[in-house]
Design an enzyme around this catalytic site. Structure first.
Site, PDB file in Angstrom:
ATOM      1  CB  CYS A 120      -2.677   5.689   3.451  1.00  0.00           C
ATOM      2  SG  CYS A 120      -1.703   4.809   4.651  1.00  0.00           S
TER       3      CYS A 120
ATOM      4  CD  GLU B  84      -1.741   2.133   1.955  1.00  0.00           C
ATOM      5  OE1 GLU B  84      -1.125   3.025   1.336  1.00  0.00           O
ATOM      6  OE2 GLU B  84      -2.102   2.233   3.123  1.00  0.00           O
TER       7      GLU B  84
END
Lengths: 527, 527
Positions: free
Chosen positions: B300, B263
């Site tokens: 994120c 990720e």
């Protein structure tokens, strides 16, 4: 049959290049009358763009609409005439019964995916309803489903001109997922590919699918351009380890790497347990020979390795195998390239100091002669690469191990496999059950008292396995689970009912079994 | 707290190397008292071998046994004291409430996976019963389930010292799947990692798990040795695009490539529709500012891009955003390396001719000052890389588009994202519903009238998306679906009842919802 040999791009035919190719009669090696136009880089690009352009429309068709499309392909395929069957036979040297059976399998596969589309579990619908009163933080409404990844490039296989090629499993599962396809026709059966692509394009027209939903290009190295193309989001491939690895490397080197599902190389070990050998060694020798030579050994699941514990029974079995193999007639292979690879593979085995030739007339002429070799167990235990490499054709290698411990060591030395088979009596099982966890790590399909050739197309089938059997052990290229390779999850948070896909609407209009707040239910959420 | 700073290998501690590392106080930059021993190549190898050795036992534990293990980790984690909370705060500069909340989220995640294990749907049990009378060929009994892929290497994140680190989502989902873990502790919070690893090892002992089920090494570049190790079968990573790409490249270059679930980078576009701006522009400016500066922008899912159609309302909104951002106080970042990257990112934005600084005191000192920039729409439409790169910290870039057509073009220019958000009134939806299919291709999670920071851990969550948001759009690193990344299907053909896993036995002893001959049922097959 109107075989134009031109590329299929966006529902039209295209021949922009000057390079042409010929398909050949597999028996005679003579060129067939048609000319095929190798796609240019520009045509490869146009094919991918057509798929990209079709994507927004195609992936938002309902599962039921796509089911009609797949069924139309199946119907058109079943309606191909005897001339089509003859053509496939000429290009591949496969016998009529096999080709008719494979056609039925291919249309059956399309219909099976149509049923998956109507069942809807591939959508993986999950709903966590809002908890506005939860402390310290409320939970928003969250809904998840699987959506198509985007256009998919598919590379057909040499050995299944129908079931693993133009309208084969990769194409069927990609189309079912909602992914437009760009096919690279296999050079070994381009006339067959041309006919089948026509079938798909016809079916797309009849069912109102966008023109770019299916595209196909001819040529060899041009296929790499598909894997590099920014529109392509996944790749399906069936073929050699070398070819599959090359595509994996290209895909991994992209600015945005994409997954490649390559089915490549497997030697499919057959483990013969002592009581089975004692009770029915001769029968096993007969059946196993049949499996080795079936279809001239040109199956991904061909049993290429036999492992048994050394004993008088095993020696007797090997003598019977040797006799059976030496009596099996030569057969014509798919094409001269495949025959040449077979000959090279046999030569390498014969030259290896640790491998002994047991049976088989010397390989010569234009047909493949079945062969049996015997190798030292140490080669497997120490990871000799030659023993692990699939020799595509009617050949198998037998190994004797000293005892159960050496059997475990030998199996631990195996690389990834499509299948691993135990031939056992019930009385063998208590003593050898510890082999099962070992085999689970090695193969996608574990068989007991069966032969790996013959792959059922069903929900529970796995045609996959760890490297080098495939490039991604998490996928299967046969069976309904194959659709998952071309799907990705998307979550909708606090989305308005009007914007939600049908699969996630409160009313559950598709009557799906959904995971709602942790419980599987078909209930509507509408009060 | 007994922080030894030694590597965790096979349930023991190990310090074979001579290189040592220090963790630092995130506020003061001063070294903390403990010494950490960078793992040697040999220790990395031993850690992977320990995981490999634990695999046969661990992956054949029952789901219920693994649930007890995960719950024991959760209990131990909840039982950590105030000194632990203070320690994590010192290493990360994150406030107490956040750390306490994150600890609860981390133990909650373990318990959620325990519930998934008891629910059993992750096993994907499918049975096609034998059809011995079928013509032309009988169908064998086929049973499929998902099994653990093997040992998994996990790389912790800087920004979630608990929820995305040692006992975070990747570890939880890998352990739930039955995969032993080799953790690479994040250099930004090694003392925290040491404590949490102790928690896991304690829980493993208490619940009788094999010693090598969890291992952790300290060090930086040594992490690559894990990805190269033959025992490792998959990788979980949360971090930068550069770091994730490096691991992907290593994994793809292995003799046997393995999947990497990284990720990486997302700018999480916020699309402001006209009526929403007209009705509640000021409120949006306030809420969006909160989302941008929350946690010092170190999420994120931090909203890094705002897109609106140019209008007086949008201009008013941008003035309000500018005012809010300029009034937002500076905050201490996770570590000096993160601050330095933030400064470099801001400098690049300031130097770009097509990007204008709108608000924010000049960046100086040891804290991060929130910033607002405005960029020309053309940069997005033409794929300017600077605009697409995540600047990790409290900064966002606003873009004005001329109309709906240009809005579509701008969104089409986006790379893959974790999230994409529409801020809209109901009256906006009919006009802008066509954006949804476009956003579905770009992001793993689509929000309507919400803010992407704050990621629910539940069945329906997706924390994933196309490259470069993640390296594999088919996975999620948050939510229960995360377990699927570490599973592969295995098919058992004609297997004897005694050899079948419980999930596939006729009696359905786990009371699973299984797909039997195409129908979902909990029924036993035993007659």
């Amino acid at each position: 049959m109107n075989i134009l040999g031109e590329n299929f791009i966006n529902g039209e035919r295209s021949k922009q290049g000057s390079l042409t190719l010929k398909s050949v009669d597999a028996h005679s090696g003579e060129a067939l009358p048609w000319t095929f136009y190798q796609a240019t880089e520009r045509e490869a690009d146009l094919a991918c763009r057509a798929a990209e352009q079709a994507f927004p429309l195609f992936h938002t068709t309902s599962p039921a609409q796509r089911a009609l499309f797949l069924e139309a392909i199946a119907d058109e395929l079943d309606a191909t005439g005897d001339d089509f069957i003859q053509l496939v036979m000429r290009e591949t040297a496969l016998p009529e019964g096999r080709i008719r059976g494979e056609r039925g399998r291919t249309s059956g596969q399309m219909r099976l995916f149509a049923s998956v589309l109507r069942r809807g579990d591939f959508l993986g619908a999950r709903i966590d309803t809002a908890l506005p009163e939860r402390t310290p933080l409320p939970r928003p409404d969250l809904r998840q489903m699987q959506r198509a990844v985007g256009p998919v490039a598919v590379f057909g296989a040499s050995n299944f001109p129908l079931a693993f090629s133009t309208a084969g499993g990769d194409t069927a599962s990609a189309l079912a997922a909602g992914c437009p396809v760009v096919m690279k026709a296999h050079g070994g059966h381009m006339a067959t590919a041309d006919c089948v692509a026509n079938v798909i394009v016809q079916a797309a027209r009849k069912t109102g699918m966008p023109a770019g939903v299916f595209n196909m290009i001819f040529g060899n190295s041009i296929g790499q351009a598909l894997v590099r193309h920014p529109a392509i989001q996944a790749v399906g491939f069936t073929g050699s380890l070398k070819g599959g690895r090359a595509l994996c490397d290209i895909a991994a080197a992209r600015p945005d790497p994409i997954p490649v599902f390559a089915e490549m190389s497997s030697i499919n070990p057959m483990i013969l347990l002592p009581d089975a050998l004692a009770v029915r060694g001769e029968k096993i020798a007969r059946e196993l020979t049949d499996s080795v030579v079936a279809g001239c050994g040109q199956f991904c699941t061909n049993p290429g390795l036999i492992v048994g514990i050394d004993s008088p029974d095993y020696r007797t079995f090997l003598r019977q195998m040797a006799q059976n193999i030496s009596q099996s007639p030569p057969q014509t292979m798919l094409n001269r390239g495949v025959l040449s690879s077979y000959e090279k593979g046999l030569a390498a085995l014969r030259e290896h100091g640790g491998i002994r030739h047991l049976a088989g007339q010397s390989q010569q002429g234009t047909q493949a002669v079945p062969q049996l070799f015997e190798a030292q167990a140490g080669l497997l235990i120490n990871g000799d690469p030659l023993l692990q490499e699939e020799v595509f054709g009617p050949v198998t290698i037998a190994i004797s191990v000293a005892d159960k411990a050496e059997l475990s060591s030998a199996l631990s030395g195996l690389r990834g496999q499509l299948t691993a088979t135990l031939l056992a009596e019930e009385s063998d099982l208590p003593n050898f059950a510890t082999l099962v966890p070992l085999l689970e790590r090695k193969a996608g399909r574990l068989l007991l008292n069966g032969y790996p050739t013959g792959v059922e197309v069903s929900d529970a089938m796995v045609h996959g396995g760890p490297w080098p059997a495939t490039s991604d052990a998490r996928g299967t290229s046969v069976g309904t689970l194959a659709i998952e390779r071309f799907l990705r999850p998307v979550c909708y948070q606090n989305y308005a009912p009007a914007l939600l896909p049908d699969a996630l609407k409160d009313e559950n209009p598709l009557n799906l079994l959904r995971l709602v707040n942790g419980v599987h239910t078909r209930d509507s959420l509408a009060s």
